[in-house]
Design a protein around this motif. Structure first.
Motif, PDB file in Angstrom:
ATOM      1  N   GLN A 203       0.816  -1.210   0.000  1.00 24.42           N
ATOM      2  CA  GLN A 203       0.000   0.000   0.000  1.00 24.42           C
ATOM      3  C   GLN A 203       0.849   1.258   0.000  1.00 24.42           C
ATOM      4  OE1 GLN A 203      -3.550  -0.133   2.543  1.00 24.42           O
ATOM      5  NE2 GLN A 203      -2.646  -1.984   3.415  1.00 24.42           N
ATOM      6  N   CYS A 204       0.252   2.317  -0.503  1.00 24.84           N
ATOM      7  CA  CYS A 204       0.909   3.616  -0.521  1.00 24.84           C
ATOM      8  C   CYS A 204      -0.145   4.673  -0.214  1.00 24.84           C
ATOM      9  CB  CYS A 204       1.521   3.862  -1.897  1.00 24.84           C
ATOM     10  SG  CYS A 204       2.266   5.486  -2.095  1.00 24.84           S
TER      11      CYS A 204
ATOM     12  N   LEU B 250       0.970  -3.114 -10.116  1.00 23.68           N
ATOM     13  CA  LEU B 250      -0.135  -2.374 -10.728  1.00 23.68           C
ATOM     14  C   LEU B 250      -1.134  -1.956  -9.652  1.00 23.68           C
ATOM     15  CD1 LEU B 250      -0.767  -4.586 -13.881  1.00 23.68           C
ATOM     16  CD2 LEU B 250       0.475  -2.405 -13.765  1.00 23.68           C
ATOM     17  N   VAL B 251      -1.734  -0.799  -9.819  1.00 28.83           N
ATOM     18  CA  VAL B 251      -2.727  -0.290  -8.869  1.00 28.83           C
ATOM     19  C   VAL B 251      -4.007  -1.109  -8.995  1.00 28.83           C
ATOM     20  CG1 VAL B 251      -4.125   1.706  -8.207  1.00 28.83           C
ATOM     21  CG2 VAL B 251      -1.774   2.044  -9.011  1.00 28.83           C
ATOM     22  N   THR B 252      -4.470  -1.663  -7.878  1.00 25.20           N
ATOM     23  CA  THR B 252      -5.752  -2.379  -7.861  1.00 25.20           C
ATOM     24  C   THR B 252      -6.843  -1.543  -7.201  1.00 25.20           C
ATOM     25  OG1 THR B 252      -5.230  -3.488  -5.772  1.00 25.20           O
ATOM     26  CG2 THR B 252      -4.639  -4.637  -7.816  1.00 25.20           C
ATOM     27  N   LEU B 253      -6.428  -0.605  -6.345  1.00 24.72           N
ATOM     28  CA  LEU B 253      -7.371   0.302  -5.688  1.00 24.72           C
ATOM     29  C   LEU B 253      -6.743   1.690  -5.635  1.00 24.72           C
ATOM     30  CD1 LEU B 253      -9.907   0.977  -3.928  1.00 24.72           C
ATOM     31  CD2 LEU B 253      -8.477   0.437  -1.945  1.00 24.72           C
TER      32      LEU B 253
ATOM     33  N   SER C 231      -4.396  10.232  -1.499  1.00 21.79           N
ATOM     34  CA  SER C 231      -4.786   9.019  -2.214  1.00 21.79           C
ATOM     35  C   SER C 231      -4.259   7.802  -1.491  1.00 21.79           C
ATOM     36  CB  SER C 231      -4.207   9.023  -3.638  1.00 21.79           C
ATOM     37  OG  SER C 231      -4.723  10.070  -4.398  1.00 21.79           O
ATOM     38  N   HIS C 232      -5.102   6.804  -1.398  1.00 24.48           N
ATOM     39  CA  HIS C 232      -4.707   5.492  -0.878  1.00 24.48           C
ATOM     40  C   HIS C 232      -4.610   4.572  -2.088  1.00 24.48           C
ATOM     41  CE1 HIS C 232      -5.998   1.554   1.226  1.00 24.48           C
ATOM     42  NE2 HIS C 232      -4.678   1.674   1.280  1.00 24.48           N
ATOM     43  N   LEU C 233      -3.446   4.007  -2.311  1.00 24.53           N
ATOM     44  CA  LEU C 233      -3.215   3.100  -3.430  1.00 24.53           C
ATOM     45  C   LEU C 233      -2.860   1.720  -2.897  1.00 24.53           C
ATOM     46  CD1 LEU C 233      -0.868   5.368  -5.591  1.00 24.53           C
ATOM     47  CD2 LEU C 233      -3.354   5.173  -5.766  1.00 24.53           C
ATOM     48  N   VAL C 234      -3.396   0.692  -3.532  1.00 27.67           N
ATOM     49  CA  VAL C 234      -3.027  -0.687  -3.228  1.00 27.67           C
ATOM     50  C   VAL C 234      -2.505  -1.289  -4.520  1.00 27.67           C
ATOM     51  CG1 VAL C 234      -3.828  -2.953  -2.441  1.00 27.67           C
ATOM     52  CG2 VAL C 234      -4.773  -0.866  -1.414  1.00 27.67           C
ATOM     53  N   PHE C 235      -1.348  -1.952  -4.426  1.00 33.44           N
ATOM     54  CA  PHE C 235      -0.692  -2.533  -5.594  1.00 33.44           C
ATOM     55  C   PHE C 235      -0.773  -4.062  -5.553  1.00 33.44           C
ATOM     56  CE2 PHE C 235       1.351   1.545  -4.850  1.00 33.44           C
ATOM     57  CZ  PHE C 235       1.384   2.095  -6.123  1.00 33.44           C
TER      58      PHE C 235
END
Length: 151
Positions: A82-83, A117-120, A108-112
């Motif tokens: 996560q980022c 690749l970004v999934t969320l 932004s909350h990003l899940v890889f």
């Protein structure tokens, strides 16, 4: 528990995402599939979509509706897959206050996934304070409501 390799790959993926969005131009919208998983989900105060084509439409519309939109990432925290990014979104309205730079601050909350690749992609920002208060007519009402709520 995330491994050092997971953290490093997430850090690299986050760096790619930040570089992409900080230099995003209309022609780049079609390249979002290089950063997002096919079935990625995106949510912000106005949209909730799934799939790269739907995400491309959101960013394509941004360029149609606003003048000179751009992102400046101001902070980043990476943990496991996560980022969390903090950012400023700068733009000008096309229909009023032309040429006046507006700023929306958010995160932004990003899940890889395992391929980086970004999934969320979930954006958090206060639409009332950051956008509605800047609009004619609606802005006056929003400021009045805020004042009443705080008294």
């Amino acid at each position: 528990m995330p491994t050092d390799a997971t953290a490093a790959s997430t850090e690299e993926a986050a760096t790619r995402v930040v570089a992409f969005f900080e230099t995003l131009a209309p022609a780049d919208v079609a390249a979002l599939g290089r950063l997002y998983a096919v079935d990625a989900r995106f949510k912000d105060p106005f949209n909730e979509v799934q799939g790269v084509p739907a995400i491309e439409r959101i960013f394509g519309h941004m360029f149609e509706a606003l003048d000179q939109p751009r992102f400046v990432v101001t902070g980043r925290v990476v943990q496991g897959p996560q980022c969390f990014l903090t950012w400023e979104f700068l733009f000008a309205f096309r229909n009023f206050d032309k040429g006046v730079t507006q700023t929306v601050r958010g995160a932004s909350h990003l899940v890889f996934d395992d391929q980086g690749l970004v999934t969320l992609h979930r954006d958090y920002w206060d639409a009332a304070e950051e956008l509605y208060e800047k609009l004619p007519l609606v802005g006056g009402l929003m400021r009045w409501l805020k004042k009443r709520a705080n008294s």
